[in-house]
Write a protein that holds these residues in place. Structure first.
Motif, PDB file in Angstrom:
ATOM      1  N   SER A   1       0.842  -1.196   0.000  1.00 22.44           N
ATOM      2  CA  SER A   1       0.000   0.000   0.000  1.00 22.44           C
ATOM      3  C   SER A   1       0.877   1.246   0.000  1.00 22.44           C
ATOM      4  O   SER A   1       1.880   1.317   0.691  1.00 22.44           O
ATOM      5  CB  SER A   1      -0.909   0.011   1.233  1.00 22.44           C
ATOM      6  OG  SER A   1      -1.752  -1.129   1.238  1.00 22.44           O
ATOM      7  N   LEU A   2       0.482   2.215  -0.814  1.00 28.22           N
ATOM      8  CA  LEU A   2       1.215   3.484  -0.905  1.00 28.22           C
ATOM      9  C   LEU A   2       0.209   4.607  -0.753  1.00 28.22           C
ATOM     10  O   LEU A   2      -0.644   4.804  -1.611  1.00 28.22           O
ATOM     11  CB  LEU A   2       1.931   3.573  -2.261  1.00 28.22           C
ATOM     12  CG  LEU A   2       2.841   4.780  -2.466  1.00 28.22           C
ATOM     13  CD1 LEU A   2       4.030   4.692  -1.522  1.00 28.22           C
ATOM     14  CD2 LEU A   2       3.328   4.857  -3.907  1.00 28.22           C
ATOM     15  N   TYR A   3       0.276   5.350   0.374  1.00 26.27           N
ATOM     16  CA  TYR A   3      -0.700   6.396   0.614  1.00 26.27           C
ATOM     17  C   TYR A   3      -0.132   7.422   1.584  1.00 26.27           C
ATOM     18  O   TYR A   3       0.881   7.192   2.245  1.00 26.27           O
ATOM     19  CB  TYR A   3      -2.006   5.815   1.158  1.00 26.27           C
ATOM     20  CG  TYR A   3      -1.846   5.012   2.431  1.00 26.27           C
ATOM     21  CD1 TYR A   3      -1.866   5.632   3.678  1.00 26.27           C
ATOM     22  CD2 TYR A   3      -1.679   3.626   2.380  1.00 26.27           C
ATOM     23  CE1 TYR A   3      -1.724   4.904   4.835  1.00 26.27           C
ATOM     24  CE2 TYR A   3      -1.522   2.884   3.536  1.00 26.27           C
ATOM     25  CZ  TYR A   3      -1.557   3.529   4.764  1.00 26.27           C
ATOM     26  OH  TYR A   3      -1.403   2.812   5.918  1.00 26.27           O
ATOM     27  N   ASN A   4      -0.818   8.591   1.624  1.00 27.04           N
ATOM     28  CA  ASN A   4      -0.445   9.692   2.521  1.00 27.04           C
ATOM     29  C   ASN A   4       1.030  10.095   2.351  1.00 27.04           C
ATOM     30  O   ASN A   4       1.753  10.329   3.331  1.00 27.04           O
ATOM     31  CB  ASN A   4      -0.732   9.328   3.981  1.00 27.04           C
ATOM     32  CG  ASN A   4      -2.230   9.306   4.262  1.00 27.04           C
ATOM     33  OD1 ASN A   4      -3.039   9.646   3.395  1.00 27.04           O
ATOM     34  ND2 ASN A   4      -2.617   8.889   5.443  1.00 27.04           N
ATOM     35  N   ILE A   5       1.464  10.128   1.105  1.00 26.83           N
ATOM     36  CA  ILE A   5       2.810  10.581   0.758  1.00 26.83           C
ATOM     37  C   ILE A   5       2.672  11.687  -0.275  1.00 26.83           C
ATOM     38  O   ILE A   5       1.857  11.580  -1.195  1.00 26.83           O
ATOM     39  CB  ILE A   5       3.652   9.421   0.194  1.00 26.83           C
ATOM     40  CG1 ILE A   5       3.824   8.325   1.248  1.00 26.83           C
ATOM     41  CG2 ILE A   5       5.007   9.908  -0.296  1.00 26.83           C
ATOM     42  CD1 ILE A   5       4.526   7.088   0.724  1.00 26.83           C
ATOM     43  N   ASP A   6       3.463  12.729  -0.139  1.00 23.14           N
ATOM     44  CA  ASP A   6       3.443  13.812  -1.131  1.00 23.14           C
ATOM     45  C   ASP A   6       4.064  13.298  -2.427  1.00 23.14           C
ATOM     46  O   ASP A   6       5.237  12.934  -2.461  1.00 23.14           O
ATOM     47  CB  ASP A   6       4.230  15.007  -0.616  1.00 23.14           C
ATOM     48  CG  ASP A   6       4.089  16.201  -1.557  1.00 23.14           C
ATOM     49  OD1 ASP A   6       4.714  16.182  -2.634  1.00 23.14           O
ATOM     50  OD2 ASP A   6       3.352  17.144  -1.227  1.00 23.14           O
ATOM     51  N   ILE A   7       3.261  13.230  -3.474  1.00 20.68           N
ATOM     52  CA  ILE A   7       3.727  12.601  -4.714  1.00 20.68           C
ATOM     53  C   ILE A   7       4.868  13.371  -5.354  1.00 20.68           C
ATOM     54  O   ILE A   7       5.762  12.788  -5.968  1.00 20.68           O
ATOM     55  CB  ILE A   7       2.560  12.431  -5.720  1.00 20.68           C
ATOM     56  CG1 ILE A   7       3.019  11.540  -6.872  1.00 20.68           C
ATOM     57  CG2 ILE A   7       2.048  13.786  -6.227  1.00 20.68           C
ATOM     58  CD1 ILE A   7       1.904  11.057  -7.757  1.00 20.68           C
ATOM     59  N   TYR A   8       4.889  14.695  -5.187  1.00 21.80           N
ATOM     60  CA  TYR A   8       5.946  15.484  -5.819  1.00 21.80           C
ATOM     61  C   TYR A   8       7.289  15.207  -5.145  1.00 21.80           C
ATOM     62  O   TYR A   8       8.314  15.055  -5.825  1.00 21.80           O
ATOM     63  CB  TYR A   8       5.596  16.966  -5.763  1.00 21.80           C
ATOM     64  CG  TYR A   8       4.216  17.260  -6.319  1.00 21.80           C
ATOM     65  CD1 TYR A   8       3.912  16.985  -7.655  1.00 21.80           C
ATOM     66  CD2 TYR A   8       3.186  17.755  -5.516  1.00 21.80           C
ATOM     67  CE1 TYR A   8       2.645  17.228  -8.172  1.00 21.80           C
ATOM     68  CE2 TYR A   8       1.918  18.002  -6.016  1.00 21.80           C
ATOM     69  CZ  TYR A   8       1.656  17.730  -7.345  1.00 21.80           C
ATOM     70  OH  TYR A   8       0.406  17.954  -7.854  1.00 21.80           O
ATOM     71  N   GLU A   9       7.291  15.130  -3.813  1.00 22.06           N
ATOM     72  CA  GLU A   9       8.527  14.786  -3.115  1.00 22.06           C
ATOM     73  C   GLU A   9       8.945  13.357  -3.447  1.00 22.06           C
ATOM     74  O   GLU A   9      10.129  13.066  -3.642  1.00 22.06           O
ATOM     75  CB  GLU A   9       8.338  14.939  -1.599  1.00 22.06           C
ATOM     76  CG  GLU A   9       8.102  16.381  -1.148  1.00 22.06           C
ATOM     77  CD  GLU A   9       7.932  16.478   0.359  1.00 22.06           C
ATOM     78  OE1 GLU A   9       8.018  15.422   1.032  1.00 22.06           O
ATOM     79  OE2 GLU A   9       7.708  17.590   0.871  1.00 22.06           O
ATOM     80  N   TYR A  10       7.953  12.458  -3.513  1.00 19.37           N
ATOM     81  CA  TYR A  10       8.225  11.051  -3.818  1.00 19.37           C
ATOM     82  C   TYR A  10       8.874  10.913  -5.200  1.00 19.37           C
ATOM     83  O   TYR A  10       9.850  10.180  -5.376  1.00 19.37           O
ATOM     84  CB  TYR A  10       6.911  10.266  -3.742  1.00 19.37           C
ATOM     85  CG  TYR A  10       7.030   8.816  -4.116  1.00 19.37           C
ATOM     86  CD1 TYR A  10       7.631   7.897  -3.265  1.00 19.37           C
ATOM     87  CD2 TYR A  10       6.516   8.349  -5.326  1.00 19.37           C
ATOM     88  CE1 TYR A  10       7.736   6.563  -3.604  1.00 19.37           C
ATOM     89  CE2 TYR A  10       6.614   7.017  -5.676  1.00 19.37           C
ATOM     90  CZ  TYR A  10       7.221   6.127  -4.807  1.00 19.37           C
ATOM     91  OH  TYR A  10       7.316   4.809  -5.154  1.00 19.37           O
TER      92      TYR A  10
END
Length: 624
Positions: free
Chosen positions: A212-221
């Motif tokens: 599961s991948l969630y609650n992460i800032d996609i731009y930083e990721y």
């Protein structure tokens, strides 16, 4: 008269370089056009996939909101301050829809679930505030952890009285239930997507099934996993803030990718579809190889034409003899190309049709081919006709088949047929283009090799002893200036495949590698398996192509080995990344005998392993 003849000769000679230049520019234009068409097709397909996801997600949320709306009716006349009555009504909501938990929250943010237990106050939650402000159903803009620390998404539905909200129904939707709605595998399983909030928070991703991948800032990721795409990521960020759709080219640490993004149409969410750039390149290479094969046939015809034109200009007595030799060579080659126009229902041939049709006819209807010529295929090889029909109908765009064919001397010969399907712009089948070759001598030779135990049973490549024998013979008999190279290859992490996924997966990895080696190298090269995950290949170049061209060829082959042998093998629980380490020895630079070349290539392979694997190295003069 002499002047007129001289002008004609000059015109004919000038026509030759013009044809060559026109062909070169046509090839360049063709490659660019194919890239543009494939890229446009993939982006269009990504857009269609996004629309499918949008519809799926909207329907799912509509269904869940409908269930919450139905539950809300139970509370229309309920005194929310009466705890006993509230508990009695709430208990009837247990187990509705896909919700793991259903609760009621009053205007003070106090929640009570279906067992009557009081839950955490939710006044700080954005979906709580938005429900009271908009008087509309809401979805949380982040994934939250429930009482069991399981990720979930929260849906709310307002309880209204006299056009005012007195409370709200809250449903907790498990993250897994949401993720299962988007398990569809497209583009050969290489496509995946993200659903993000307006501020860039990842709500959902199906990149990895068991993760599961969630609650992460996609731009930083993305920036952490980017090689040199910060500007493109910021461009996508700005577009999303403005509510625009678009796409970017992303250079990742592992591979380059294409990101297509568009509004999801609910909750200010966005959907981002991702596909590796290599997918387009793979499609282009497959298509270009097929066309290149056809162009080579055409180039051969042009070469023959130029030869004949030169012979006519010289007007010497050898013209007739040369033509006779050419006719004999073409007849002995017994090769032809064909084009089946699916709409016109017409097959056109180019080349020697005598060994297949018994005549020199150049056109044929598909009905006549089925009734007169398909029956000449050996009954034990009839399955190849079904595969051919699958390719023509579009089930499999590429075709390769070897079968026994009863020629017009009443003898069965081995024939190899290859073909590829050409599509129109609307992706419907247009033409099926391919070649037919008499490979009887080659097949008999291969059977002889098998009969003397020179073939590796798992891969059907040469075994170690056969490789040593044929390479030694070739090095002894070859011309002094003939160039060749010995490639030693190991599969990185192969032991982990056997230990983690089992020996059947290991055998599959070996077979996959063998097939790819056969595609990278030509039929005149020696390809062998030494045992385990070790392979050895002798690249033979019979023509005097020059050392510079030869080195470009060696590097190209080595790069293709490292590129195409990268593979991921997995089962339901584990996955293993396999790559290739390659050592190369050049003849005569690094040695002239098999033992000298083998020692040098093995040393180069060892140095690649020391540097971290997944690469290649060419031996230097010091290893000779």
């Amino acid at each position: 008269m002499k002047i007129t003849r001289r002008l004609k000769n000059t015109f004919i000679l000038a026509l030759v370089p013009l044809l060559v230049i026109t062909t070169i520019f046509s090839i360049i234009f063709f490659h660019r056009k194919v890239s543009q068409i494939l890229r446009s097709t993939v982006l269009t397909s990504l857009t269609e996939v996004q629309e499918l996801y949008k519809i799926t997600l909207k329907e799912q949320f509509d269904d869940q909101f409908s269930m919450l709306e139905a539950q809300a009716r139970y509370f229309e006349d309920t005194n929310l301050d009466d705890e006993e009555e509230l508990k009695r009504i709430i208990s009837s909501t247990k187990g509705i829809g896909a919700f793991k938990k259903v609760a009621v929250a009053n205007e003070r943010g106090v929640c009570t679930n279906y067992t009557g237990e009081s839950l955490s106050n939710i006044t700080t939650k954005s979906y709580f505030k938005n429900t009271f402000l908009t008087m509309q159903p809401q979805v949380s803009d982040k994934i939250e952890l429930d009482d069991n620390l399981q990720p979930s998404l929260t849906l709310t539905y307002p309880l209204k009285m006299n056009n005012k909200i007195k409370a709200m129904i809250i449903g907790t939707l498990p993250y897994k239930a949401l993720q299962n709605q988007f398990s569809l595998s497209l583009f050969s399983g290489q496509n995946y997507f993200y659903i993000i909030s307006h501020d860039g928070n990842i709500i959902l991703s199906n990149r990895e099934k068991n993760k599961s991948l969630y609650n992460i800032d996609i731009y930083e990721y993305l920036m952490k996993n980017s090689k040199d795409s910060d500007a493109e990521i910021m461009e996508m960020h700005k577009d999303i803030i403005r509510g625009n759709s678009g796409f970017i080219d992303f250079k990742g640490l592992d591979t380059d990718k294409i990101f297509a993004y568009s509004p999801l149409g609910m909750n200010e969410w966005y959907i981002i579809s991702v596909i590796p750039s290599s997918y387009i390149n793979d499609q282009k290479v497959a298509f270009s190889n097929m066309v290149l094969k056809l162009l080579l046939e055409i180039a051969l015809s042009i070469g023959i034409l130029i030869f004949l034109m030169g012979s006519l200009l010289r007007r010497n007595s050898s013209v007739e003899k040369d033509n006779e030799r050419l006719t004999i060579a073409t007849h002995q080659n017994q090769a032809l190309i064909f084009e089946y126009d699916i709409q016109k229902k017409l097959i056109e041939f180019s080349g020697d049709t005598g060994f297949i049709l018994g005549t020199d006819k150049k056109t044929l209807s598909p009905e006549l081919a089925k009734t007169e010529y398909f029956k000449r295929v050996h009954e034990d090889d009839n399955s190849v006709l079904e595969l051919l029909q699958d390719s023509i109908s579009g089930k499999n765009s590429d075709f390769l088949g070897e079968f026994r064919y009863l020629n017009f001397n009443n003898e069965y010969i081995w024939v190899r047929m290859t073909g590829s399907l050409i599509y129109k712009e609307d992706l419907s089948p247009a033409k099926f283009i391919g070649s037919i070759n008499n490979v009887n001598a080659q097949m008999v030779h291969e059977q002889e090799l098998k009969s003397i135990a020179e073939i590796d049973s798992l891969t059907t490549l040469l075994n170690k002893s056969a490789m040593q024998k044929h390479t030694s013979e070739y090095l002894t008999e070859k011309k002094e200036d003939a160039l060749c190279a010995l490639f030693m290859l190991d599969l990185d992490n192969f032991k982990m495949v056997n230990d983690t996924l089992g020996h059947m997966a290991g055998d599959m990895a070996i077979k996959d590698a063998a097939k790819k080696l056969s595609l990278i190298f030509s039929e005149k090269d020696y390809i062998s398996r030494f045992g385990g995950d070790e392979f050895c290949i002798l690249l033979r170049v019979n023509e005097n192509i020059g050392e510079e061209t030869f080195m470009r060829l060696v590097n190209e082959k080595a790069q293709n080995l490292c590129l195409f042998l990268q593979e991921k093998y997995f089962d339901e629980k584990n996955s293993v990344d396999v790559s290739a380490s390659v050592g190369i020895a050049l003849c005569p630079k690094n040695g002239k005998t098999y033992d000298e070349l083998f020692t040098c290539a093995d040393e180069a392979l060892y140095r690649v392993k020391q540097k971290g694997k997944n690469g290649y190295q060419i031996g230097d003069e010091g290893c000779k």
